[in-house]
Design an enzyme around this catalytic site. Sequence first.
Site, PDB file in Angstrom:
ATOM      1  N   LYS B  99       0.871  -1.174   0.000  1.00  0.00           N
ATOM      2  CA  LYS B  99       0.000   0.000   0.000  1.00  0.00           C
ATOM      3  C   LYS B  99       0.907   1.223   0.000  1.00  0.00           C
ATOM      4  CE  LYS B  99      -3.489   2.552   2.419  1.00  0.00           C
ATOM      5  NZ  LYS B  99      -3.800   3.014   3.760  1.00  0.00           N
ATOM      6  N   GLY B 160      -8.695   9.375   9.371  1.00  0.00           N
ATOM      7  CA  GLY B 160      -9.063   9.518  10.774  1.00  0.00           C
ATOM      8  C   GLY B 160     -10.103  10.585  11.054  1.00  0.00           C
ATOM      9  N   ALA B 186      -9.897   5.577   3.848  1.00  0.00           N
ATOM     10  CA  ALA B 186      -9.766   6.719   4.760  1.00  0.00           C
ATOM     11  C   ALA B 186     -11.019   7.595   4.791  1.00  0.00           C
ATOM     12  CB  ALA B 186      -8.572   7.593   4.429  1.00  0.00           C
ATOM     13  N   GLY B 187     -11.334   8.003   5.985  1.00  0.00           N
ATOM     14  CA  GLY B 187     -12.403   8.976   6.196  1.00  0.00           C
ATOM     15  C   GLY B 187     -13.736   8.381   6.588  1.00  0.00           C
ATOM     16  N   ASN B 208      -9.928   1.791   9.280  1.00  0.00           N
ATOM     17  CA  ASN B 208      -9.102   1.545  10.462  1.00  0.00           C
ATOM     18  C   ASN B 208      -9.694   2.277  11.655  1.00  0.00           C
ATOM     19  OD1 ASN B 208      -7.165   1.073  12.388  1.00  0.00           O
ATOM     20  ND2 ASN B 208      -5.473   1.924  11.265  1.00  0.00           N
ATOM     21  N   SER B 209      -9.618   3.617  11.621  1.00  0.00           N
ATOM     22  CA  SER B 209     -10.092   4.384  12.776  1.00  0.00           C
ATOM     23  C   SER B 209     -11.545   4.075  13.099  1.00  0.00           C
ATOM     24  CB  SER B 209      -9.950   5.887  12.523  1.00  0.00           C
ATOM     25  OG  SER B 209      -8.630   6.206  12.201  1.00  0.00           O
TER      26      SER B 209
END
Lengths: 369, 263
Positions: B99, B160, B186-187, B208-209
């Site tokens: 990645k 995040g 992301a986001g 992830n977050s």
Amino acid sequence: MNEVPEQIDPRPWLAAARGGARREDAMRALASDEPGPRELAALLSPAAGALLEPMARRAQALTRRHFGRTVQLYVPLYLSSHCPGGCLYCGFASDRAAPRHRLEPEQSEDEMDALKSMGFEEVLLLTGERCPGADYAYVRDCVARAARHFHNVNVEVFPMETGEYRGLAEAGCSGLTLYQETYDPGRYERFHRWGPKRDYRARLDAPERALRAGLRFAGLGALLGLSDPRYDLLALYRHAAALRKQYWRSGISISFPRIRDQEGGFRPDFPVSDRELAQFIYAFRLCLPDVPLVLSTRERPALRDGMAGVGISKMSVASRTTVGGYSGRTQYSEGQFEVSDGRGIDEFCAMLRAANLEPVFKNWEAVYR
Amino acid sequence: MKDEWKIGPHKFSSRLILGTGKFADGDSMCAAVRASAAELITVALRRFNREKTEDDLYAPLASLEGIALMPNTSGARDADEACRAARLGRELSGSDIVKLEIHPNPHHLMPDPVETLAAAERLVKEGFHVMPYIAADPVLAKRLEEAGCASVMPLGAAIGSGQGLTTMAMVRLIVRESRIPVIVDAGLRAPSEAAAALEAGCDAVLVNSAVAAAEDPAAMAAAFADAVRAGRAARRAGLMAQGASAEATSPLTSFLGAEHRDE
């Protein structure tokens, strides 16, 4: 006469921070999506002291969003207590009677081996002000040695010239920590009685020189207690903001050291209470949600436990402020200041885990050098 | 028929990819991975600790079966650093998937398009299956596809931030033009956003977050898994066309045909 540069001058917001801001201003700042210096002033103000709990909750949510349930750990290694400086508040000042020590290269290797075996991957190397006993060549040599042991090597030493910082970067240094101590020029002059540190601008501009030279991280801070903390914290915020705009590829972190008892018996004119310290840290987290905020072992265990993951995302642990002292082969008794949290690494990590936080030792990779 | 997607020669059924940072410990990370049914996991090289297992993300992940690891180059500021990190990541993990993350600003972590393209071109030549993290830029996505990347990973919002799929219009353009998998990375905050990405034709999402920072990470991972399955199923079922105004279930003009028949 030293003057605070316009771009970090805190005075436009100082009256609000000192008491002009009302509770409604603080509440509005707490809810703001785009907090700036105006909001920071409101959150630093005495009025915001009544909003500690909601500030803590928001600080925790922001910390978790940006840093997850992790706390990054590092360890300081004092290389030398030699210092020509006359800092009124420092145990290493040249008029202190305490004997001076310096780690010889092979001793520093012993210390680094010991720290490495404890699991550390990030080390902060410290000295006093520039002097023949601990000069640039010595620091560079220690950085090169540390870079063979650790993934991340930072320095907290005397201000340097751009070319010197470039040399440190080449030797494997990732960043510097350099506290302005106080941003108030008048009080700065009073505390720095003699020595190279009397030059306010030389110190203030050093992080910029370091970042220009290629260091990747700059840690900023004010030594809370020396001056009106609200003056210092507003200036610190502006200093960080200015550096971020200019050196956008670099990381900024912010520390909140409070003056501690030390050889010399200095007592601060502006003591900062635990509640105030917590409020200031929450305020910074709200206004700088993505900036690592650091708390050292200067603070007592209960306070550190309560702040971990609630604003604070990075902490030192198992610190000795004496020169050496980790390997057991080099043990000197006089430290720069008293450590309040003397817990060992296992005990501290157990606390973090009990709080559902992961201690992170490695968060940088030497391949990026 | 199996509904699979591919990164190079690697086939995947799950369309949820999980990040491994920000978890409280290895156990909760592994629990989330299991609950997510993810088959592809990304881990930051800068968190790999090849000497100290107690701080190592790799050891607990290696204990999970059926997982492909995708080292990421998080922390790299330019193409040179990213290429060095990719090579080391391949050596450590044995994975040829990388990645590619190049975010020179360590605070907002927005990707550098210029350096990303340069690094992608080099890494593809070195035999990597490159999955670049990018802003939702349809032109850059095509340039990376032409460079030989295995996928593109446009962001839904800043890493995040939990702002959701703020780039949806651009993501739709990327999906429409792309010949390689499109993965929103992301986001995202809510499983419904992941479902929306799959409904829009994305091949997968990476979170992830949204999982690690949830109150119950494993439960949230399971919720994302369900959402991704639902979004994909909806995409395959074919969503009805959108109309500008209401359309009555019983047409208002049916009487016209009836009148004709009466004649």
